[in-house]
Design a protein around this motif. Sequence first.
Motif, mmCIF file in Angstrom:
data_model
loop_
_atom_site.group_PDB
_atom_site.id
_atom_site.type_symbol
_atom_site.label_atom_id
_atom_site.label_comp_id
_atom_site.label_asym_id
_atom_site.label_seq_id
_atom_site.Cartn_x
_atom_site.Cartn_y
_atom_site.Cartn_z
ATOM 1 N N GLU A 185 0.733 -1.345 0.126
ATOM 2 C CA GLU A 185 0.217 0.000 0.127
ATOM 3 C C GLU A 185 0.961 1.339 -0.179
ATOM 4 O OE1 GLU A 185 -4.301 -0.548 1.859
ATOM 5 O OE2 GLU A 185 -2.569 -1.136 3.394
ATOM 6 N N GLU A 186 0.398 2.145 -0.797
ATOM 7 C CA GLU A 186 1.207 3.418 -0.978
ATOM 8 C C GLU A 186 0.373 4.737 -1.008
ATOM 9 O OE1 GLU A 186 4.371 5.012 -4.127
ATOM 10 O OE2 GLU A 186 3.401 3.165 -4.357
ATOM 11 N N ALA A 187 0.729 5.850 -0.272
ATOM 12 C CA ALA A 187 -0.252 7.035 -0.173
ATOM 13 C C ALA A 187 0.748 8.069 0.331
ATOM 14 C CB ALA A 187 -1.357 6.613 1.017
ATOM 15 N N TYR A 188 0.133 9.332 -0.255
ATOM 16 C CA TYR A 188 0.393 10.575 0.205
ATOM 17 C C TYR A 188 -0.356 11.224 1.106
ATOM 18 C CZ TYR A 188 3.887 10.809 -3.752
ATOM 19 O OH TYR A 188 4.962 10.510 -4.712
ATOM 20 N N ASN A 189 0.308 11.900 2.138
ATOM 21 C CA ASN A 189 -0.660 12.758 3.105
ATOM 22 C C ASN A 189 -0.208 14.134 3.441
ATOM 23 O OD1 ASN A 189 -1.246 13.628 6.216
ATOM 24 N ND2 ASN A 189 -2.738 12.211 5.597
ATOM 25 N N ALA A 190 -1.066 15.073 3.311
ATOM 26 C CA ALA A 190 -0.907 16.410 3.593
ATOM 27 C C ALA A 190 -1.773 16.931 4.560
ATOM 28 C CB ALA A 190 -0.716 17.197 2.329
ATOM 29 N N ASN A 197 -2.006 3.018 -4.199
ATOM 30 C CA ASN A 197 -2.277 1.838 -4.188
ATOM 31 C C ASN A 197 -2.952 1.325 -2.685
ATOM 32 O OD1 ASN A 197 -2.729 -1.157 -5.152
ATOM 33 N ND2 ASN A 197 -1.360 -1.647 -3.492
ATOM 34 N N GLN A 198 -4.032 0.758 -2.528
ATOM 35 C CA GLN A 198 -4.597 0.579 -1.182
ATOM 36 C C GLN A 198 -5.172 -1.014 -1.711
ATOM 37 O OE1 GLN A 198 -8.027 2.646 -0.007
ATOM 38 N NE2 GLN A 198 -7.660 2.225 2.197
ATOM 39 N N THR A 199 -5.322 -1.836 -0.542
ATOM 40 C CA THR A 199 -5.946 -3.207 -0.367
ATOM 41 C C THR A 199 -7.132 -2.875 0.078
ATOM 42 O OG1 THR A 199 -3.684 -4.147 0.259
ATOM 43 C CG2 THR A 199 -5.872 -5.479 0.447
ATOM 44 N N ILE A 200 -7.961 -3.321 -0.953
ATOM 45 C CA ILE A 200 -9.501 -3.084 -0.591
ATOM 46 C C ILE A 200 -10.125 -4.531 -0.259
ATOM 47 C CG2 ILE A 200 -11.834 -2.698 -1.672
ATOM 48 C CD1 ILE A 200 -10.171 -0.126 -1.402
ATOM 49 N N ILE A 201 -10.895 -4.402 0.982
ATOM 50 C CA ILE A 201 -11.672 -5.535 1.351
ATOM 51 C C ILE A 201 -13.340 -5.319 1.153
ATOM 52 C CG2 ILE A 201 -12.064 -6.779 3.459
ATOM 53 C CD1 ILE A 201 -9.617 -5.924 4.706
ATOM 54 N N ASP A 202 -13.699 -5.723 0.025
ATOM 55 C CA ASP A 202 -14.975 -5.528 -0.533
ATOM 56 C C ASP A 202 -16.120 -6.290 0.084
ATOM 57 O OD1 ASP A 202 -17.164 -4.699 -2.142
ATOM 58 O OD2 ASP A 202 -15.830 -4.509 -3.911
ATOM 59 N N LEU A 203 -16.860 -5.542 0.715
ATOM 60 C CA LEU A 203 -17.956 -6.435 1.629
ATOM 61 C C LEU A 203 -19.167 -6.143 0.772
ATOM 62 C CD1 LEU A 203 -17.266 -5.731 5.292
ATOM 63 C CD2 LEU A 203 -16.655 -7.975 3.968
ATOM 64 N N ASP A 204 -19.212 -5.310 -0.549
ATOM 65 C CA ASP A 204 -20.673 -4.786 -0.951
ATOM 66 C C ASP A 204 -20.838 -5.691 -2.346
ATOM 67 O OD1 ASP A 204 -21.175 -2.453 0.385
ATOM 68 O OD2 ASP A 204 -19.370 -1.455 -0.164
ATOM 69 N N ILE A 250 -16.089 -12.263 0.647
ATOM 70 C CA ILE A 250 -15.245 -11.195 0.906
ATOM 71 C C ILE A 250 -14.291 -11.240 -0.180
ATOM 72 C CG2 ILE A 250 -13.621 -10.492 2.565
ATOM 73 C CD1 ILE A 250 -14.986 -12.107 4.452
ATOM 74 N N TYR A 251 -14.040 -10.104 -0.880
ATOM 75 C CA TYR A 251 -13.429 -9.761 -1.893
ATOM 76 C C TYR A 251 -12.172 -8.858 -1.598
ATOM 77 C CZ TYR A 251 -16.935 -12.325 -4.841
ATOM 78 O OH TYR A 251 -18.000 -13.138 -5.237
ATOM 79 N N VAL A 252 -10.934 -9.464 -1.897
ATOM 80 C CA VAL A 252 -9.766 -8.474 -1.592
ATOM 81 C C VAL A 252 -8.975 -8.413 -3.030
ATOM 82 C CG1 VAL A 252 -7.784 -8.524 -0.357
ATOM 83 C CG2 VAL A 252 -9.684 -9.565 0.656
ATOM 84 N N TYR A 253 -8.593 -7.195 -3.226
ATOM 85 C CA TYR A 253 -8.001 -6.841 -4.343
ATOM 86 C C TYR A 253 -7.142 -5.423 -4.310
ATOM 87 C CZ TYR A 253 -12.331 -4.315 -5.023
ATOM 88 O OH TYR A 253 -13.396 -3.396 -4.927
ATOM 89 N N ASN A 254 -6.128 -5.334 -5.170
ATOM 90 C CA ASN A 254 -5.492 -3.901 -4.940
ATOM 91 C C ASN A 254 -6.191 -2.835 -5.837
ATOM 92 O OD1 ASN A 254 -3.059 -5.153 -4.171
ATOM 93 N ND2 ASN A 254 -2.776 -6.200 -5.976
ATOM 94 N N LEU A 255 -6.251 -1.823 -5.204
ATOM 95 C CA LEU A 255 -7.035 -0.533 -5.541
ATOM 96 C C LEU A 255 -6.611 -0.107 -7.136
ATOM 97 C CD1 LEU A 255 -8.716 2.090 -4.539
ATOM 98 C CD2 LEU A 255 -6.627 3.212 -4.575
ATOM 99 N N ILE A 304 -11.722 -0.162 -16.089
ATOM 100 C CA ILE A 304 -11.792 1.111 -15.280
ATOM 101 C C ILE A 304 -10.736 1.066 -14.033
ATOM 102 C CG2 ILE A 304 -13.523 2.315 -13.941
ATOM 103 C CD1 ILE A 304 -15.593 0.937 -15.591
ATOM 104 N N GLY A 305 -9.931 2.154 -14.022
ATOM 105 C CA GLY A 305 -9.050 2.479 -12.996
ATOM 106 C C GLY A 305 -9.762 2.745 -11.538
ATOM 107 N N ASN A 306 -9.077 2.476 -10.264
ATOM 108 C CA ASN A 306 -9.587 2.784 -9.196
ATOM 109 C C ASN A 306 -8.625 3.776 -8.454
ATOM 110 O OD1 ASN A 306 -11.606 0.610 -9.799
ATOM 111 N ND2 ASN A 306 -9.876 -1.105 -9.097
ATOM 112 N N ILE A 307 -9.499 4.342 -7.574
ATOM 113 C CA ILE A 307 -8.904 5.564 -6.751
ATOM 114 C C ILE A 307 -9.374 5.463 -5.457
ATOM 115 C CG2 ILE A 307 -8.307 6.914 -8.707
ATOM 116 C CD1 ILE A 307 -10.679 8.857 -7.813
ATOM 117 N N SER A 308 -8.542 6.051 -4.443
ATOM 118 C CA SER A 308 -9.228 5.949 -2.884
ATOM 119 C C SER A 308 -8.647 7.226 -2.241
ATOM 120 C CB SER A 308 -8.607 4.758 -2.282
ATOM 121 O OG SER A 308 -8.972 4.895 -0.861
ATOM 122 N N ARG A 309 -9.380 8.044 -1.465
ATOM 123 C CA ARG A 309 -8.907 9.335 -0.856
ATOM 124 C C ARG A 309 -9.678 9.439 0.111
ATOM 125 N NH1 ARG A 309 -13.580 11.576 -0.238
ATOM 126 N NH2 ARG A 309 -14.593 12.239 -2.054
#
Length: 750
Positions: free
Chosen positions: A530-535, A563-570, A576-581, A588-593
């Motif tokens: 997992e990789e993220a920026y924070n400000a 990149n984020q590891t998504i634990i998809d319960l929907d 339970i579906y686990v995949y990379n963001l 279709i690409g995925n984002i998270s914020r």
Amino acid sequence: MKKKLIFVVVLSLIVNWTLTAQNLTGRVVEVNEDGDTSSVYMASLQWLHTSQGTITGTDGTFSLPYANTDTLVISFPTYQPDTMKVGRNQKDITIVLSHAHSLSEVSIVSRDGSYISTQPILTTVISQQGLRRAACCNLAESFESTVAVDMEYSDAITGARQISMLGLASVYSQILLENVPFIRILTHQFGLGFVPGAWMESISISKGVASVTNGYEAITGQINVDYKKPETNYERVFLNLYGNSMGKGELNFNSRFKVGKKDNVSSILMLYAGDQFAKIDMNKDGFLDVPRNQQINVMNRWDYDVPGIMEGRTMVDFVWDNRVGGQKEYDWHENLYSNEIYGLHIDNKKLDVITKNGFLLKGEDESIGTILSYTSHFTNAVFGLKNFDAWQNSLYANVLYSNKFGQGKHHKLTAGGSLQYDNYREDVYMFGEEPGALPSNEVVPGIFAEYCYIIDPKLVLMAGLRLDYNTLFNQLFWTPRVHLKWQAAKNTFIRASAGKGYRTTHVLAENIGLLTSNRNYYELETNKPEEAYNAGVSIVQSFNVPGGKASVAVDYFYTHFLNQTIIDLDRDAHGIYVYNLNGVTNGIGNISRSHSAQIEVTLKPFQRFELIFAYRYNDVKYQSNGLMREKVLMSPHKGLFNVNYSTRYDKWKFNVTLQVNGPQRLPDMAGNTAANLPAYSPTYCMLNAQITKKFRHWEVYVGGENLLNYKQANPIIAANDPFGDNFDATVVYAPITGIMGYVGFRYVLK
């Protein structure tokens, strides 16, 4: 006989008066950033070239026998060490420390329950005074008076509690014990409950990316716990007894002692024992609302120093935690792996060994520090017919070189190298089937450097960079971070931060509560780091009011995941579906914020009376298959109102906290025929209160939690069919139990 007794008493009084008369007494104070004077707690005073010394108390006062010298050395980590001449005719003095051009991680301890530290990183410190405003049985229960940290329920069976910061799970916040990584991987699920409240001296909560010297893992924040220290702790013997209306009892015992004639070695032994005696099923669904839980926790700490050369500390901690839950009739000795009675049994054993040592090279300006820690953690868990076994062996080493240089010592450089080694294995299987073993060895060597430019107290700039090579992913982690603190006016402080962070995901170890459902588990692809920026930015404005210093603090933080590891319960109510963001699904690409904003107002209308108003807003969303979804089981809105009042000399203390938790989005359970859940949970309030009566050596406290008696209805889906496809205990957004009263007793021998 009476005459002998009177003689002994009179002689004791004379000796005590004589010894006291031969002592130098006084108080150590500091000048705050706003120009006010306040006490300095734990400042060191020592006669030059002798072993005679002492430490100031919480009010800054001290008493020190005279020695065969008139030169007194005064030091504190955040201040320039100083000497002064003291004659024997001086009996009561006041010492004002001059501020050093340094950035220590030690903060001045206030009599307030919590306060904002002077560090360049936005840091709220919960003092021991604040920890005692509630029962605070462990670290997980220590954040009720702040909205910066949210307490979350893992599930409705294990009794585990987790926290989140900036709307994101605790795995994105680094949890340290005295600046040593402490809660990681397997410990994330239950580790907050392995830190007894009575052991803690303070908790420092930092928002946003932290210093690069502590690693690359802190993305949304850092929580650093300070334990009681033998050389500064005035509690020679401490005893705390606690019991509540749910049938839980706890015992805490601490004892400190000096070793050797020079008093340069000291030790403290801390013991915790707790047991959930009663079986509680308030909602009558046949399942225990809280598991039967037994825990034994023992720590021995040794602090030592060679004046002017080195100082260090070594800690050894062992904890055994055993939980039995599930249906009330379950007996794990007789019903293990039974397909008729659903049971939970979790056995944790954890050993930690930590040693920290610092060596002075050229006085206080140049030094080398070393940190070495080892963790061994074993978990054996049974959830109905599922079995989860995991082993973790971790080794952490860090070497830091620090140097203050330049005219006026306005510059500071900290550089070094670190090594993180994790040997981890987990076996997950159904009873009667071959285990599915998931072993991993992760070795991460790294180097770092951090530069500080300090014009005290007007401006502090801290910029750092670290490079780490991760052997598990065969990838180089590049972690830049920068922090700025600016005193815009006498009582106005502005802080800003920005940086990057990484982490390795261990889905089941960090989310073991997922096994309390009968959903199928699908890992769609190999996890990536997992990789993220924070400000973030914050403004703190303080001002004088009749009762002391009041303040208004406003902050905003933004987190963006590459990149984020998504634990998809929907996606599926039975999966339970686990995949990379950052993967691509159907082109279709995925984002998270995450957006997070907070305002907190602290008022003191008159002496010993404090009011805190706080509001926090989190907007956390991720995009999957082109659809932007709000994070499940996360409350965007949270409000807090806290009242604290104490009579003179703290003889009586009164504390009341009201939390308002806004609606949370619930997982899409349309495919579960036994679930009847709305899209969002209702708003609910939590009211807690405590009264403490203090005597000379002991105090009694009584209190209550969840006094409004709010409970989530039917927290376990299909509780009547625990082995069916619809069984699910993971959708928990509120308390399961109602009003809980408690009483406690503390005894302190100084």
